[in-house]
Design a protein around this motif. Structure first.
Motif, PDB file in Angstrom:
ATOM      1  N   ALA A  85      65.741  43.032  38.642  1.00  0.00           N
ATOM      2  CA  ALA A  85      64.647  42.119  38.320  1.00  0.00           C
ATOM      3  C   ALA A  85      64.906  41.387  37.008  1.00  0.00           C
ATOM      4  CB  ALA A  85      63.330  42.892  38.247  1.00  0.00           C
ATOM      5  N   ASP A  86      65.397  42.117  35.986  1.00  0.00           N
ATOM      6  CA  ASP A  86      65.657  41.473  34.702  1.00  0.00           C
ATOM      7  C   ASP A  86      66.762  40.432  34.816  1.00  0.00           C
ATOM      8  OD1 ASP A  86      63.715  43.083  33.643  1.00  0.00           O
ATOM      9  OD2 ASP A  86      65.049  44.204  32.309  1.00  0.00           O
ATOM     10  N   ALA A  87      67.822  40.748  35.552  1.00  0.00           N
ATOM     11  CA  ALA A  87      68.935  39.806  35.686  1.00  0.00           C
ATOM     12  C   ALA A  87      68.499  38.555  36.439  1.00  0.00           C
ATOM     13  CB  ALA A  87      70.105  40.478  36.401  1.00  0.00           C
ATOM     14  N   ILE A  88      67.706  38.730  37.496  1.00  0.00           N
ATOM     15  CA  ILE A  88      67.217  37.582  38.272  1.00  0.00           C
ATOM     16  C   ILE A  88      66.319  36.717  37.401  1.00  0.00           C
ATOM     17  CG2 ILE A  88      65.768  36.899  40.215  1.00  0.00           C
ATOM     18  CD1 ILE A  88      66.697  39.503  41.612  1.00  0.00           C
ATOM     19  N   THR A  89      65.385  37.353  36.706  1.00  0.00           N
ATOM     20  CA  THR A  89      64.456  36.593  35.857  1.00  0.00           C
ATOM     21  C   THR A  89      65.198  35.874  34.745  1.00  0.00           C
ATOM     22  OG1 THR A  89      62.760  38.260  36.335  1.00  0.00           O
ATOM     23  CG2 THR A  89      62.342  36.772  34.496  1.00  0.00           C
ATOM     24  N   ASP A  90      66.186  36.544  34.135  1.00  0.00           N
ATOM     25  CA  ASP A  90      66.982  35.904  33.087  1.00  0.00           C
ATOM     26  C   ASP A  90      67.700  34.671  33.605  1.00  0.00           C
ATOM     27  OD1 ASP A  90      66.215  37.743  31.196  1.00  0.00           O
ATOM     28  OD2 ASP A  90      68.079  38.911  31.280  1.00  0.00           O
ATOM     29  N   GLU A  91      68.272  34.772  34.794  1.00  0.00           N
ATOM     30  CA  GLU A  91      69.011  33.627  35.343  1.00  0.00           C
ATOM     31  C   GLU A  91      68.083  32.429  35.554  1.00  0.00           C
ATOM     32  OE1 GLU A  91      72.155  32.550  38.966  1.00  0.00           O
ATOM     33  OE2 GLU A  91      71.470  34.625  38.669  1.00  0.00           O
ATOM     34  N   MET A  92      66.887  32.686  36.045  1.00  0.00           N
ATOM     35  CA  MET A  92      65.939  31.596  36.249  1.00  0.00           C
ATOM     36  C   MET A  92      65.459  31.034  34.917  1.00  0.00           C
ATOM     37  SD  MET A  92      63.768  32.597  39.659  1.00  0.00           S
ATOM     38  CE  MET A  92      63.070  34.126  39.068  1.00  0.00           C
ATOM     39  N   LEU A  93      65.146  31.922  33.965  1.00  0.00           N
ATOM     40  CA  LEU A  93      64.638  31.448  32.678  1.00  0.00           C
ATOM     41  C   LEU A  93      65.697  30.677  31.903  1.00  0.00           C
ATOM     42  CD1 LEU A  93      62.476  34.439  31.434  1.00  0.00           C
ATOM     43  CD2 LEU A  93      61.670  32.173  32.112  1.00  0.00           C
ATOM     44  N   ASP A  94      66.948  31.087  32.003  1.00  0.00           N
ATOM     45  CA  ASP A  94      68.008  30.356  31.301  1.00  0.00           C
ATOM     46  C   ASP A  94      68.047  28.901  31.750  1.00  0.00           C
ATOM     47  OD1 ASP A  94      68.729  32.587  29.865  1.00  0.00           O
ATOM     48  OD2 ASP A  94      70.448  33.107  31.140  1.00  0.00           O
ATOM     49  N   LYS A  95      67.880  28.684  33.030  1.00  0.00           N
ATOM     50  CA  LYS A  95      67.898  27.306  33.541  1.00  0.00           C
ATOM     51  C   LYS A  95      66.643  26.545  33.118  1.00  0.00           C
ATOM     52  CE  LYS A  95      71.028  28.114  37.423  1.00  0.00           C
ATOM     53  NZ  LYS A  95      71.584  29.368  36.886  1.00  0.00           N
ATOM     54  N   ILE A  96      65.502  27.227  33.099  1.00  0.00           N
ATOM     55  CA  ILE A  96      64.272  26.575  32.645  1.00  0.00           C
ATOM     56  C   ILE A  96      64.361  26.245  31.159  1.00  0.00           C
ATOM     57  CG2 ILE A  96      61.821  26.968  32.193  1.00  0.00           C
ATOM     58  CD1 ILE A  96      61.683  28.505  34.833  1.00  0.00           C
ATOM     59  N   PHE A  97      64.830  27.190  30.347  1.00  0.00           N
ATOM     60  CA  PHE A  97      64.936  26.940  28.904  1.00  0.00           C
ATOM     61  C   PHE A  97      65.870  25.768  28.608  1.00  0.00           C
ATOM     62  CE2 PHE A  97      64.023  31.654  27.654  1.00  0.00           C
ATOM     63  CZ  PHE A  97      62.675  31.459  27.950  1.00  0.00           C
ATOM     64  N   ALA A  98      66.946  25.648  29.379  1.00  0.00           N
ATOM     65  CA  ALA A  98      67.889  24.545  29.164  1.00  0.00           C
ATOM     66  C   ALA A  98      67.216  23.193  29.376  1.00  0.00           C
ATOM     67  CB  ALA A  98      69.085  24.689  30.101  1.00  0.00           C
ATOM     68  N   GLU A  99      66.231  23.155  30.283  1.00  0.00           N
ATOM     69  CA  GLU A  99      65.492  21.910  30.546  1.00  0.00           C
ATOM     70  C   GLU A  99      64.352  21.717  29.543  1.00  0.00           C
ATOM     71  OE1 GLU A  99      65.359  19.659  33.360  1.00  0.00           O
ATOM     72  OE2 GLU A  99      67.312  20.331  34.069  1.00  0.00           O
ATOM     73  N   MET A 100      63.603  22.780  29.304  1.00  0.00           N
ATOM     74  CA  MET A 100      62.379  22.681  28.525  1.00  0.00           C
ATOM     75  C   MET A 100      62.654  22.585  27.033  1.00  0.00           C
ATOM     76  SD  MET A 100      59.053  25.195  28.779  1.00  0.00           S
ATOM     77  CE  MET A 100      59.558  26.391  27.548  1.00  0.00           C
TER      78      MET A 100
END
Length: 335
Positions: free
Chosen positions: A235-250
């Motif tokens: 769960a942590d790895a999946i969430t991190d992967e999604m958040l990394d992409k969101i942070f790069a945009e936001m």
């Protein structure tokens, strides 16, 4: 092998669902006369108020039906499962909520929806109803940053519709409502992960194939291809992967404020969503970003698809005011 569903007739599933929803929520919802796919808020349209019409295919409940009510959308046009509503029910929605201040159409950026809502807007113009349109494009995975206008609208609709509905309820002008809706869209970022397919009521067969130990990052809410398929992670790895992409945009900065949505695509249970939400908070705390509000649960689903999405709504004072504005809908209340 066909999937199991509690239905009568796959071809009648949407209409029978609507009958059930109207029976469950008579205080909030009604259908337009002669147009059962046009769902109208009982306490929403009023003289001088901009009308907000949302809509799209069925199968994503509580999107779109659940967000019709006072302080949010005034009407929703409902299509078949994963299919755009035709122009006629959209037009009937526009007529029902037109109160002299114009009407805003809002929906996800899908070709069928664009075509049919645009046709309905042209038909409304012939009845002297001014219509503006704002497409939602929050799905970070669906197109590169420099082609954001091509992106899909997914679970971030929840925040974008909420901001626009608040602007309408505060009796702002059509120009102001449109500006706030576009601003909300520009401040909303979503990434999803799919673990297993869903099946349409008419076919009861999986709409894509994925291995028992695989996941797909960025898959769309109709089963559109994502950006990467690989082994199922923690769960942590999946969430991190999604958040990394969101942070790069936001591009969040220390001291910023966000609202969070951790959304089930249908069959992922609350236990797993809250595990993900825990990781979202950890990551935001690490970079000094404050969570103003969080929602966890089923908000934009894909029938019984297993998977989840994370949405961050990057707040400023104006957007926070719109988010906090009270609303009372069939399946969602705030304030």
């Amino acid at each position: 092998m066909q999937t199991k569903k509690i239905i009568n007739d796959g071809n009648r599933a949407v209409d029978e669902m609507l009958e059930g929803i109207l029976a469950a929520h008579p205080r909030h919802l009604r259908s337009a006369d002669g147009s059962p796919r046009s769902i109208i808020a009982r306490d929403g349209p009023r003289p001088g108020k901009v009308g907000l019409v949302i809509g799209g295919g069925s199968g994503h409940e509580p999107t779109f039906l659940g967000f019709v009510g006072k302080g949010l959308a005034d009407a929703a046009a409902i299509g078949n499962v994963f299919a755009s509503p035709p122009p006629d029910p959209i037009l009937e929605c526009a007529k029902a909520v037109s109160c002299g201040a114009g009407v805003l159409f809002m929906y996800g950026n899908y070709a069928g929806d664009v075509m049919n809502f645009d046709m309905a807007a042209e038909m409304a113009a012939m009845d002297d109803i001014e219509v503006r349109t704002v497409l939602t494009t929050d799905d970070v995975a669906s197109a590169p940053r420099d082609q954001r206008q091509k992106r899909r609208g997914v679970a971030g609709n929840f925040f974008i519709f909420k901001a626009a509905g608040a602007a309408c309820d505060r009796m702002l002008s059509l120009d102001a409502v449109e500006r706030i809706a576009r601003k909300a869209n520009d401040h909303t970022f979503t990434m999803g992960v799919a673990l297993s397919p869903c099946s349409l009521p008419q076919t009861r067969r999986p709409n894509f194939e994925i291995g028992a130990d695989e996941m797909e990052i960025g898959m769309g809410i109709h089963g559109e291809p994502g950006i990467a398929r690989g082994k199922l992670g923690t769960a942590d790895a999946i969430t991190d992967e999604m958040l990394d992409k969101i942070f790069a945009e936001m591009a969040p900065k220390r001291g910023d404020k966000v609202a969070v949505l951790v959304n089930s695509l249908g069959s992922t249970p609350l236990m797993e969503l809250y595990i993900m939400n825990r990781r979202v908070k950890q990551r935001l705390d690490e970079i000094g970003v404050f969570i103003h509000a969080s929602w966890v649960g089923n908000y934009c689903t894909s029938l019984e698809m297993a998977g989840a999405s994370v949405t961050l709504f990057h707040l400023d004072e104006e957007l926070q005011t719109m988010l906090d504005h009270p609303c009372d809908c069939a399946m969602f209340r705030a304030g």
